[in-house]
Design a protein around this motif. Structure first.
Motif, short mmCIF file in Angstrom:
data_model
loop_
_atom_site.label_atom_id
_atom_site.label_comp_id
_atom_site.label_asym_id
_atom_site.label_seq_id
_atom_site.Cartn_x
_atom_site.Cartn_y
_atom_site.Cartn_z
N MET A 231 0.91 -1.17 0.08
CA MET A 231 0.11 0.04 0.10
C MET A 231 0.83 1.39 -0.03
SD MET A 231 -3.02 1.23 2.48
CE MET A 231 -2.04 1.23 4.01
N GLU A 232 0.63 2.14 -0.95
CA GLU A 232 1.36 3.26 -1.08
C GLU A 232 0.28 4.37 -0.74
OE1 GLU A 232 3.71 4.00 -4.67
OE2 GLU A 232 3.42 2.20 -5.22
N LEU A 233 0.66 5.32 0.04
CA LEU A 233 -0.25 6.38 0.48
C LEU A 233 0.66 7.93 -0.07
CD1 LEU A 233 -0.85 5.84 4.46
CD2 LEU A 233 -2.37 5.09 1.99
N PHE A 234 -0.44 8.77 -0.71
CA PHE A 234 0.13 9.93 -1.25
C PHE A 234 -0.92 10.96 -0.40
CE2 PHE A 234 -0.01 6.84 -4.38
CZ PHE A 234 1.39 6.86 -5.18
N GLU A 235 -0.68 11.14 0.91
CA GLU A 235 -1.30 11.85 1.89
C GLU A 235 -1.82 13.35 1.27
OE1 GLU A 235 -0.90 10.28 6.17
OE2 GLU A 235 1.22 9.69 5.17
N SER A 236 -0.98 13.96 0.90
CA SER A 236 -1.04 15.42 0.52
C SER A 236 -2.00 15.53 -0.66
CB SER A 236 0.23 15.80 0.21
OG SER A 236 0.74 15.57 -1.06
N GLY A 238 -4.38 13.07 -0.93
CA GLY A 238 -5.52 12.28 -0.61
C GLY A 238 -5.89 10.99 -1.45
N ALA A 239 -4.78 10.41 -1.93
CA ALA A 239 -4.68 9.15 -2.64
C ALA A 239 -4.07 7.89 -2.04
CB ALA A 239 -4.31 9.35 -4.16
N ALA A 240 -4.51 6.64 -2.47
CA ALA A 240 -3.61 5.57 -2.12
C ALA A 240 -3.60 4.37 -3.46
CB ALA A 240 -4.42 4.83 -0.99
N LEU A 241 -2.65 3.75 -3.39
CA LEU A 241 -2.41 2.70 -4.38
C LEU A 241 -1.94 1.58 -3.75
CD1 LEU A 241 -1.98 1.74 -7.44
CD2 LEU A 241 0.31 2.78 -7.11
N ILE A 242 -2.77 0.33 -4.20
CA ILE A 242 -2.03 -0.99 -3.77
C ILE A 242 -1.84 -1.84 -5.20
CG2 ILE A 242 -2.71 -3.31 -2.88
CD1 ILE A 242 -4.44 -1.69 -0.89
N THR A 243 -0.79 -2.58 -5.40
CA THR A 243 -0.53 -3.54 -6.34
C THR A 243 -0.11 -4.77 -6.09
OG1 THR A 243 1.78 -2.86 -6.46
CG2 THR A 243 0.46 -1.32 -7.76
N LEU A 244 -0.55 -5.69 -6.84
CA LEU A 244 -0.06 -7.12 -6.56
C LEU A 244 0.20 -7.57 -7.94
CD1 LEU A 244 -2.97 -8.32 -4.04
CD2 LEU A 244 -0.54 -7.95 -3.57
N SER A 245 1.38 -8.30 -8.08
CA SER A 245 1.77 -8.96 -9.12
C SER A 245 1.19 -10.43 -9.21
CB SER A 245 3.24 -9.04 -9.32
OG SER A 245 3.91 -9.86 -8.28
N ALA A 326 1.27 1.20 -12.57
CA ALA A 326 1.33 2.07 -11.30
C ALA A 326 1.97 3.37 -11.71
CB ALA A 326 2.22 1.14 -10.45
N GLU A 327 3.03 3.55 -12.72
CA GLU A 327 3.53 4.70 -12.90
C GLU A 327 2.32 5.52 -13.65
OE1 GLU A 327 6.58 6.49 -12.09
OE2 GLU A 327 6.69 4.72 -10.84
N LEU A 328 1.66 5.24 -14.23
CA LEU A 328 0.44 6.14 -14.81
C LEU A 328 -0.35 6.62 -13.50
CD1 LEU A 328 -1.14 7.51 -17.03
CD2 LEU A 328 -2.44 5.15 -17.40
N PHE A 329 -0.81 5.91 -12.78
CA PHE A 329 -1.35 6.08 -11.87
C PHE A 329 -0.78 7.35 -10.77
CE2 PHE A 329 -3.05 6.16 -7.23
CZ PHE A 329 -4.40 6.37 -7.30
N ARG A 330 0.39 7.01 -10.58
CA ARG A 330 1.31 7.92 -9.79
C ARG A 330 1.38 9.41 -10.54
NH1 ARG A 330 4.91 3.16 -9.51
NH2 ARG A 330 4.46 2.01 -7.60
N SER A 331 1.61 9.34 -11.85
CA SER A 331 1.51 10.53 -12.56
C SER A 331 0.37 11.34 -12.63
CB SER A 331 2.07 10.10 -14.09
OG SER A 331 0.86 9.61 -14.86
N LEU A 332 -0.71 10.73 -12.45
CA LEU A 332 -2.21 11.22 -12.44
C LEU A 332 -2.34 11.94 -11.26
CD1 LEU A 332 -4.23 8.64 -14.25
CD2 LEU A 332 -3.58 10.67 -15.24
N VAL A 333 -1.87 11.23 -10.14
CA VAL A 333 -1.95 11.82 -8.54
C VAL A 333 -0.97 13.02 -8.60
CG1 VAL A 333 -1.27 11.35 -6.18
CG2 VAL A 333 -2.59 9.56 -7.47
#
Length: 351
Positions: A231-236, A238-245, A326-333
């Motif tokens: 679980m990655e949190l982007f607290e500033s 308000g987002a979270a990301l979970i990935t499972l391979s 995952a990188e795409l989501f992080r860039s959107l955040v």
């Protein structure tokens, strides 16, 4: 008493089609969830009660926690029985399409649906239904297709044919599509419907235990691992990301449904407004998103992950690798957060 919002012309035509049909095929979307299975089985029970030969067909196997719903053993899995699936379409007088808005949502069943000569009826609560059915009853403001189907059955004067089995299936769909009444459930009339289903004999406590509170040991271990390690949190933001391979899923002997609800867990953290879960499949990445308040994850999914859905619950698929998704989501955040915050003001109240 609930308001009459369904078009009278559609109700009359649907009644005519049902009256003129003997063999009715009920189909729903791929990876059928509680709303898809609940609405399909409820329709089957009611139609059988009025003397129709009603069958339920799904593109692939339902989640394990749905296989104990009344009538679930009668469902035909098109993936396992493709020849019988084709036979059901050939023999049907009417096809009820529940909980999906366009033929591609039924995956391998789409060619059979599109070539079927029987009239088709759509009953659904997703945005932007395509024009493939003779009758289309589409209400995206409804929290679930089961909620909408109850209202349709009442308008067809079939309320008295909703028995305990049908009521339990309808309640299951309402519960799963609202996260057990935690989102998309601000409509006061929804609770009138729930009250009627309880009066019919639906056992909410038993449904909750089966749908939300029954897990295998491997499932618990997988979810614990995901929350602790992935679980990655982007607290500033308000987002979270979970990935499972796929390797991680296999390590915990993943079974279909084991990660159901995982995407919701980060939303319990104060300040987290939206959450994404990315699960690696054999040739694509499955994307699930949830949000609270008015943050529009349906826009995020439709614009970047080939999907869509509701304001607070959406999904899609990504054709690249898990790392790329995952990188795409992080860039959107990081880059487009303000865009979706702005859009949330325009989508407030929509489903």
């Amino acid at each position: 008493m609930i308001t009459r919002i369904i078009d009278e012309k559609s109700v009359r035509r649907l009644k005519e089609l049902i009256d003129d049909s003997e063999k009715i095929l009920i189909i729903s979307h791929t990876a059928p969830d509680g709303d898809a299975i609940g609405s399909s089985l409820a329709a089957m029970h009611v139609l059988m009660s009025i003397g129709k030969d009603a069958r339920v067909l799904v593109p692939d196997q339902p989640l394990a926690n749905l296989r104990n719903l009344p009538g679930a053993k009668e469902i035909t899995d098109a993936c396992r029985y493709p020849d019988f699936a084709a036979k059901l379409f050939d023999e049907s007088d009417l096809v009820l399409c529940l909980d999906f808005n366009e033929p591609k949502r039924v995956d391998r069943v789409a060619p059979l649906l599109e070539s079927c000569k029987a009239p088709k009826v759509l009953i659904d609560h997703h945005l932007h239904p395509s024009d493939f059915a003779e009758v289309s009853i589409s209400h995206p403001e409804m929290s679930s297709t089961c909620y909408l189907l109850f209202r349709v059955l009442c308008r067809l004067e079939l309320f008295n044919f909703i028995d305990k089995n049908a009521a339990e299936c309808l309640l299951a769909g309402i519960m799963t599509d609202t996260g057990n009444f935690s989102y998309n459930c601000s409509d006061p009339e929804l609770y009138i419907v729930v009250s009627e289903l309880l009066k019919k004999g639906a056992d909410r406590d038993r449904l909750y235990s089966r749908l939300f509170n029954t897990f295998s040991a491997n499932c618990l271990r997988l979810n614990s691992y995901a929350l602790l390690n992935k679980m990655e949190l982007f607290e500033s933001k308000g987002a979270a990301l979970i990935t499972l391979s796929r390797e991680e899923l296999n390590r915990f002997h993943y079974s279909k449904g084991d990660t159901e609800g995982l995407v919701n867990r980060p939303l319990s953290i104060p300040g987290i407004r939206y959450s994404a879960f990315l699960r690696e499949e054999s040739d694509f990445v499955k994307v699930s998103m949830r949000s609270v308040g008015d943050f529009p994850v349906n826009l995020l999914c439709s614009e970047h992950f080939g999907g869509g859905g509701h304001l607070n619950a959406a999904g899609g698929e990504f054709a690249g690798t898990l790392d790329e998704a995952a990188e795409l989501f992080r860039s959107l955040v990081d880059e487009n957060y303000s865009k979706y915050i702005a859009n949330s003001n325009n989508t407030k109240g929509k489903k």
